[in-house]
Scaffold this motif. Structure first.
Motif, PDB file in Angstrom:
ATOM      1  N   PRO A  95       0.812  -1.224   0.000  1.00  0.00           N
ATOM      2  CA  PRO A  95       0.000   0.000   0.000  1.00  0.00           C
ATOM      3  C   PRO A  95       0.840   1.266   0.000  1.00  0.00           C
ATOM      4  CG  PRO A  95      -0.074  -1.072   2.158  1.00  0.00           C
ATOM      5  CD  PRO A  95       0.641  -2.018   1.223  1.00  0.00           C
ATOM      6  N   ARG A  96       2.124   1.146   0.368  1.00  0.00           N
ATOM      7  CA  ARG A  96       2.976   2.331   0.463  1.00  0.00           C
ATOM      8  C   ARG A  96       3.544   2.669  -0.902  1.00  0.00           C
ATOM      9  NH1 ARG A  96       7.075  -0.056   4.657  1.00  0.00           N
ATOM     10  NH2 ARG A  96       7.052  -1.597   3.018  1.00  0.00           N
ATOM     11  N   PHE A  97       3.790   3.937  -1.131  1.00  0.00           N
ATOM     12  CA  PHE A  97       4.436   4.297  -2.390  1.00  0.00           C
ATOM     13  C   PHE A  97       5.952   4.435  -2.211  1.00  0.00           C
ATOM     14  CE2 PHE A  97       6.288   7.301  -5.310  1.00  0.00           C
ATOM     15  CZ  PHE A  97       6.104   6.581  -6.479  1.00  0.00           C
TER      16      PHE A  97
ATOM     17  N   ASN B 110      -2.187   3.822  -0.774  1.00  0.00           N
ATOM     18  CA  ASN B 110      -2.579   5.111  -0.204  1.00  0.00           C
ATOM     19  C   ASN B 110      -2.344   6.271  -1.155  1.00  0.00           C
ATOM     20  OD1 ASN B 110      -1.201   3.849   2.778  1.00  0.00           O
ATOM     21  ND2 ASN B 110      -3.359   4.186   2.420  1.00  0.00           N
ATOM     22  N   GLY B 111      -1.379   6.122  -2.010  1.00  0.00           N
ATOM     23  CA  GLY B 111      -1.020   7.246  -2.877  1.00  0.00           C
ATOM     24  C   GLY B 111       0.261   7.879  -2.394  1.00  0.00           C
ATOM     25  N   PRO B 112       0.968   8.565  -3.274  1.00  0.00           N
ATOM     26  CA  PRO B 112       2.239   9.173  -2.927  1.00  0.00           C
ATOM     27  C   PRO B 112       2.073  10.396  -2.017  1.00  0.00           C
ATOM     28  CG  PRO B 112       1.613   9.740  -5.173  1.00  0.00           C
ATOM     29  CD  PRO B 112       0.580   8.787  -4.675  1.00  0.00           C
ATOM     30  N   GLY B 113       3.123  10.718  -1.262  1.00  0.00           N
ATOM     31  CA  GLY B 113       3.136  11.946  -0.476  1.00  0.00           C
ATOM     32  C   GLY B 113       3.379  13.139  -1.397  1.00  0.00           C
TER      33      GLY B 113
ATOM     34  N   ILE C  51      -5.449   4.856  -6.910  1.00  0.00           N
ATOM     35  CA  ILE C  51      -5.192   4.391  -5.543  1.00  0.00           C
ATOM     36  C   ILE C  51      -6.322   3.490  -5.043  1.00  0.00           C
ATOM     37  CG2 ILE C  51      -3.773   6.380  -4.936  1.00  0.00           C
ATOM     38  CD1 ILE C  51      -6.221   7.547  -3.534  1.00  0.00           C
ATOM     39  N   GLY C  52      -6.100   2.923  -3.847  1.00  0.00           N
ATOM     40  CA  GLY C  52      -7.133   2.108  -3.221  1.00  0.00           C
ATOM     41  C   GLY C  52      -6.938   0.620  -3.470  1.00  0.00           C
TER      42      GLY C  52
ATOM     43  N   THR D 125      -4.915  -3.470  -0.497  1.00  0.00           N
ATOM     44  CA  THR D 125      -5.130  -4.781   0.133  1.00  0.00           C
ATOM     45  C   THR D 125      -5.372  -5.883  -0.907  1.00  0.00           C
ATOM     46  OG1 THR D 125      -7.474  -4.247   0.369  1.00  0.00           O
ATOM     47  CG2 THR D 125      -6.083  -3.801   2.263  1.00  0.00           C
TER      48      THR D 125
END
Lengths: 291, 112, 285
Positions: B18-20, B71-74, B90-91, B94
């Motif tokens: 989930p992390r970018f 989650n998408g990038p910061g 995103i999304g 999971t």
């Protein structure tokens, strides 16, 4: 497996006490990760026995090899942090002032400067008093929490949760809105925002929610000390409505939190029925929301 | 077209990461050649700060038009990806890579 | 005379003490109050007055000159913070990751990354009776507090005589921003609560002050709640306890409304008097 992160922009809102209560209520269903490394207090409530301790290295700082150094002073001239003063006729790096940019090492004509990884603290895997696992860390003086350390603590917690087939990872998130918080939130399934009804509480809640929203993470809010300023509590509730954040619960100002902490207990272990009920209900709501 | 995924492994059945910025692997699927390329990004755990820009740069080098992640990038990473003209969905945090790809094809993922 | 008010963790009452102490002192004397918690400055909620000066504060960052750049990528190699990145045929700079070390700029073979000023925040100087209140605030998205804290202290030192009492509301914690805010002060007051959390964080703060070689003393907030361990710790380690501010719900209520507390609570005022006496005697030493 669901990852639940508890955050609050401002200090002193009761975030850690609430996180620890959830950790007790979840019992053997959860692995706990303390990512609030700047004020890592959760262990005081969870009384962990350390099972594994690992040195943590992060960032680099400069080191001058005095045998090679001719004290030409180029490094000191280019250092924007005044971190290489002349001490007893020898250019010496002041560790606390060195930012680790490595500029000095690149310009040293004698190649006398190396950048080395700094041991900034330790991280631990521990067993708590109710025998679930707590992953936590301790930083040395002047060392800063970082996305790296938070990611490390969370990764260990994740691996343990996966191996032991746990339902939840409960994360005590970092304060502020910088890199460590980004790392705390990254990968989370749900965020619990803890706030208090003061001007600074609401201000910080809004700032931290910006991040949660950007990451598309579902969120709920617990308003602690809610009866201390009803006007402000209403403003917080208004904000929650506007942003469609679940209002999980409002907790009263109650010194039992502190009294429980004084004997090393969370409020749900301490004899106080009203608060305990509210936290049990809050945890049930969080579980419903996340599943 | 090339589609990138943040993942915990290098196969269709691998779980998505989930992390970018701190994703373990980057997978790129080329649907014209029906071919996967992967990049082992695990070295990123040694970076104290700036993981997002670094990973985005790597992603750029791999040349995808679309990124699918959790989650998408910061903020910083988002800037790079925008400059690179990569569309972000995103999304899918999971899902498995396969499920994420199907969700994308069926328009079930949210744009960032 | 420069005094910093610090604490190991947030929410112990640092801002309450700083603002009230400054206001109490200003009943008689000139005082400077500076909020150096530049990421979350909150003292300003309690102080109103006439704006004397607003300064935009800058940091230096590299700016890409497309025309002279050969895209050699040295800048990217020379930046340890991933603040400069080559993306295909362009160079991107991330100001909030930049530490202003100048390495990319000065080591660029074609001088294509000159350093330019970039806004990082704002300093506000407000006059309220005998209080000169200075507050600096980092812009959202800016991550490095240290340079702004340094510039704020510089502003204060250039503006006020040495003997004027200056109270610095320091950021919480034990990392770089606290060190920057306390490294040049004459004395540090550590605010804590008499609880296990308070004691744990106080010990970290004391270790930091010992490492910096700063004389320090403790003020216990919310005294009466919790236990006696903080007092015992201070006694054992010969750390003076300047005041014990009684625990009071009323205080929390006044704080949440953004009001100064000491005028309403005589028992709080007495404690401020003790702190003032201690500070003034320090000056004589």
């Amino acid at each position: 497996m669901k990852e639940i992160v508890i955050i609050s922009g401002k200090g002193g809102t009761g975030k850690t006490s609430i996180t620890a209560s959830f950790a007790i209520l979840a019992g053997s269903e959860a692995v706990i990760a303390d990512c609030d490394v700047d004020a890592a207090d959760m262990h005081l409530l969870m009384q962990p026995v350390i099972k594994k301790s690992v040195d943590f290295y992060s960032g680099v700082i400069a080191l001058i090899d005095e045998n090679k150094c001719t004290n030409c002073g180029i490094c000191a001239d280019i250092c924007r942090f005044n971190a290489i003063p002349l001490v007893d006729n020898q250019h010496t790096v002041k560790d606390l002032d060195c930012e680790g940019c490595g500029y000095c090492a690149k310009v040293c004509p004698e190649k006398a400067i190396t950048m080395y990884e700094q041991n900034v603290g330790d991280w631990f895997i521990s067993q708590t008093k109710i025998e679930n696992t707590l992953v936590h860390a301790k930083l040395g003086i002047g060392a800063e929490n970082s996305g790296k350390l938070v990611a490390k603590v969370k990764k260990e917690a994740n691996q343990i949760a996966e191996k032991e087939d746990k339902e939840y990872i409960i994360v005590d998130g970092s304060p502020g809105i910088g890199c460590p918080v980004v790392s705390s939130l990254s990968g989370a399934n749900y965020a619990v925002l803890v706030t208090e009804p003061s001007m600074s509480g609401l201000h910080d809640l809004k700032r931290v929610y910006e991040l949660v929203k950007k990451f598309n993470i579902k969120a709920g809010c617990i308003i602690n000390k809610s009866d201390i300023n009803l006007d402000m509590t209403n403003k917080v509730i208004q904000f929650l409505k506007e942003e469609s954040i679940t209002h999980i619960s409002s907790l009263p100002y109650d010194e039992s939190f502190t009294k429980a902490m004084t004997v090393g207990e969370t409020i749900v272990e301490y004899d106080h029925s009203e608060l305990k009920d509210l936290l049990v209900k809050s945890w049930e709501i969080v579980k419903l929301e996340v599943n | 077209m090339k589609i990138a995924f943040t993942a915990k492994g290098t196969e269709w059945n691998s779980e998505m990461d989930p992390r970018f910025g701190r994703t373990e692997y980057i997978l790129v699927y080329d649907d014209e050649k029906d071919e996967f390329t992967s990049y082992d990004n695990r070295e990123i755990e040694n970076e104290a700060h700036g993981a997002g820009p670094k990973t985005s740069q790597q992603l750029f080098e791999m040349g995808p038009q679309v990124l699918i992640t959790g989650n998408g990038p910061g903020g910083n990473a988002a800037t790079v990806l925008e400059k690179a003209g990569i569309k972000i969905f995103i999304g899918a945090g999971t899902m498995t890579v396969k499920e994420a790809f199907e969700a994308y094809q069926n328009n079930n993922l949210k744009g960032f | 005379m420069k005094i910093a008010i610090a604490s190991g963790k947030g929410g112990t009452g640092k801002t309450t003490l700083s603002t009230n102490l400054a206001a109490f002192f200003a009943d008689k004397n000139q005082v400077v109050l500076a909020d150096l918690d530049v990421e979350e400055p909150n003292s300003g909620l309690f102080i109103t007055g006439k704006t004397e000066q607003i300064d935009v504060k800058y940091k230096m960052i590299p700016e890409w000159n497309e025309d002279t750049c050969t895209l050699c990528g040295k800048c990217q190699e020379n930046c340890n913070f991933h603040a400069v990145i080559r993306l295909g045929s362009q160079i991107l700079v991330f100001p909030e990751l930049c530490h202003s070390c100048y390495a990319c700029s000065e080591l660029c073979p074609t001088n294509s990354l000159p350093m330019v000023k970039q806004r990082m925040g704002e300093l506000k100087h407000i006059k309220s009776g005998k209080i000169d209140f200075i507050e600096s605030r980092l812009d959202i998205g800016q991550e490095q507090a240290v340079p702004l804290i340094g510039q704020t202290i510089h502003y204060i030192e250039s503006k006020f005589p040495k003997k004027t009492l200056k109270i610095f509301d320091a950021p919480p914690g034990t990392s770089c921003p606290v060190i920057e805010a306390t490294k040049d002060v004459d004395f540090v007051i550590l605010v804590t609560e008499p609880t296990p959390f308070g004691l744990h964080d106080l010990k970290l703060a004391v270790d930091t002050m010992v490492e910096l070689g700063k004389p320090h003393a403790v003020v216990i907030n919310r005294y009466g709640i919790g236990n006696n361990d903080v007092v015992d710790y201070c006694v054992e380690n010969n750390i003076p306890i300047l005041a014990k501010i009684p625990n009071s719900r009323k205080l929390a209520e006044l704080y949440s409304k953004g009001e100064l507390v000491y005028k309403e609570l005589p028992e709080f005022k007495e404690e401020l008097q003790k702190i003032e006496t201690y500070i003034l005697n320090l000056e004589i030493e």
